[in-house]
Write an enzyme that holds these catalytic residues in place. Structure first.
Site, PDB file in Angstrom:
ATOM      1  N   MET A   1      47.456  78.064  46.906  1.00 60.29           N
ATOM      2  CA  MET A   1      47.537  77.800  45.466  1.00 60.29           C
ATOM      3  C   MET A   1      48.522  78.753  44.814  1.00 60.29           C
ATOM      4  SD  MET A   1      44.427  77.124  42.854  1.00 60.29           S
ATOM      5  CE  MET A   1      43.853  78.751  42.512  1.00 60.29           C
ATOM      6  N   CYS A   2      48.524  80.018  45.090  1.00 58.98           N
ATOM      7  CA  CYS A   2      49.550  81.008  44.732  1.00 58.98           C
ATOM      8  C   CYS A   2      50.083  80.913  43.299  1.00 58.98           C
ATOM      9  CB  CYS A   2      50.729  80.951  45.673  1.00 58.98           C
ATOM     10  SG  CYS A   2      50.315  81.268  47.386  1.00 58.98           S
ATOM     11  N   GLY A   3      50.413  82.071  42.734  1.00 57.44           N
ATOM     12  CA  GLY A   3      51.025  82.140  41.411  1.00 57.44           C
ATOM     13  C   GLY A   3      52.377  82.820  41.492  1.00 57.44           C
TER      14      GLY A   3
END
Length: 306
Positions: A1-3
Site C-alpha cells: 500500500m505504501c505512501g
C-alpha cells in the site's frame, strides 16, 4: 500500500525539507508501518568529488575498525558519525573524496566485501536517510528535522515482495548517473522484461525489488539524454502494472502514474512550492492551498529548478 511524498521549493533556496517530508510521511503512516526513508537534496553542499557514505555496521568486534581501515586506504575520512539504530547494527556516516564519480560504485563494492558491513548509499548532492520502523522514530533517530534542502522525496513502506530491513527501505538509488533516487507505490508486473535489457547494458542489480528496477530504468533514460518528464512519459508506456512513481534528481522531482490509474496520487503547485503525495492530507502539511489536483491515469509531471 505504501505512501510517497515529495516537495520542491521554487526559489532555489534551502528550506526545512526534512521537517516538511516528515510531516507528510507521518500523515501517510497508515499506508506503511514497516520502514521509511528520505532523499533530501541540496543538504550536503560538498566540494566536487566529495561523497557521503551511509554504511550499516553490525555490532561485532572489529567490524567498525576494519571498515575505517579500508576507508583510509581509499580516501581520508573527513567527517564521521556513528548513529545508534535498531536491531544488531548501527549506521556509520562519513565523508570521503574520490577522483571521479565513476569510482563511487567500485568503492561501495569493495566496502561490501567486508564482513558485517553493508553500504546503504553513497551520494554527493543529497542525503539518504532510511531505516526500519515508524516515521516519527526514524526522524528522531537521525534528526531529520534539522535537514535543510531545496527539495526531496520520501516513502513509508508496507513490505509485500522483499524483506523488512534498512537496505530494502525506499528510496532506491542507481549509480549509472549521479544522485538519482526513486520511491514508488505499486508493482511492476513486467519486471523481467525491463530488467533483462538493462543488465545487458551493464546495470548491476542487487535485489529482486521492483523499485530497484525502476530506478535503473529511469537512470538509463536520463543517461541517454531524456529530460526528466520525457523519461517519465516513456515509463508510463514501458512499465506494466499498478504504480505511482516519484523520482528525485539533483535538479528536481517528477511523478508518473500508471495508465489505468490504479494507485493514488495528488499534487499541488503554488508560487512557492510543487508537492506530490499519495493522499491529500499530506499536502495540507506543506501548503494552505485548496488547489489540489488528482493525478490522472497515465499522467506525468516534473518540476526542475536548475
Amino acid at each position: 500500500m505504501c505512501g510517497i511524498a515529495g516537495v520542491i521549493y521554487k526559489d532555489k533556496k534551502t528550506h526545512p525539507v526534512g521537517e516538511a517530508l516528515t510531516s507528510m510521511l507521518e500523515s501517510l503512516q497508515h499506508r506503511g508501518p514497516d520502514s521509511a526513508g528520505y532523499a533530501i537534496y541540496g543538504s550536503l553542499d560538498f566540494p566536487e568529488n566529495y561523497y557521503q557514505l551511509n554504511i550499516e555496521v553490525k555490532r561485532r568486534r572489529g567490524a567498525l575498525d576494519n571498515l575505517k581501515s579500508l576507508l583510509n586506504q581509499i580516501s581520508p575520512i573527513f567527517e564521521e558519525q556513528l548513529i545508534e539504530s535498531v536491531g544488531d547494527s548501527d549506521v556509520y556516516k562519513c565523508k570521503i573524496a574520490l577522483d571521479e564519480f565513476s569510482l563511487l560504485k567500485p568503492c561501495i563494492n569493495e566496502i561490501d566485501d567486508l564482513e558485517n558491513v553493508r553500504v546503504i548509499n553513497g551520494s554527493h548532492s543529497f542525503e539518504m536517510i532510511k531505516d526500519t520502523g515508524k516515521v516519527k522514530d526514524i526522524a528522531e533517530r537521525f534528526n531529520v528535522a534539522s535537514r535543510m534542502g531545496t527539495h526531496g522525496i520520501g516513502h513509508t513502506r508496507f513490505a509485500t515482495e522483499s524483506g523488512v530491513d534498512r537496505y530494502h527501505a525506499h528510496p532506491y538509488q542507481s549509480y549509472i548517473i549521479p544522485d538519482i533516487t526513486v520511491v514508488h507505490n505499486g508493482q511492476i508486473t513486467n519486471y523481467w522484461k525491463i530488467r533483462d535489457p538493462l543488465e545487458r547494458k551493464g546495470h548491476t542489480f542487487e535485489s529482486f525489488n521492483d523499485t530497484e528496477c525502476i530506478v535503473h530504468y529511469m537512470a538509463d533514460k536520463l543517461d541517454q539524454g531524456y529530460k526528466l518528464e520525457e523519461a517519465l512519459d516513456q515509463a508510463v508506456i514501458d512499465l506494466d502494472g499498478p504504480f505511482s512513481i516519484l523520482v528525485g534528481t539533483p535538479n528536481g522531482i517528477g511523478i508518473a502514474k500508471d495508465k489505468l490509474g490504479l494507485r493514488p496520487g495528488v499534487m499541488v503547485e503554488t508560487d512557492e512550492i510543487f508537492a506530490v503525495a499519495s493522499e491529500e492530507m499530506a499536502l495540507h502539511d506543506v501548503t494552505d492551498s485548496d488547489e489540489i489536483e488528482q493525478i490522472a491515469p497515465g499522467e506525468t509531471r516534473a518540476y526542475t529548478i536548475w
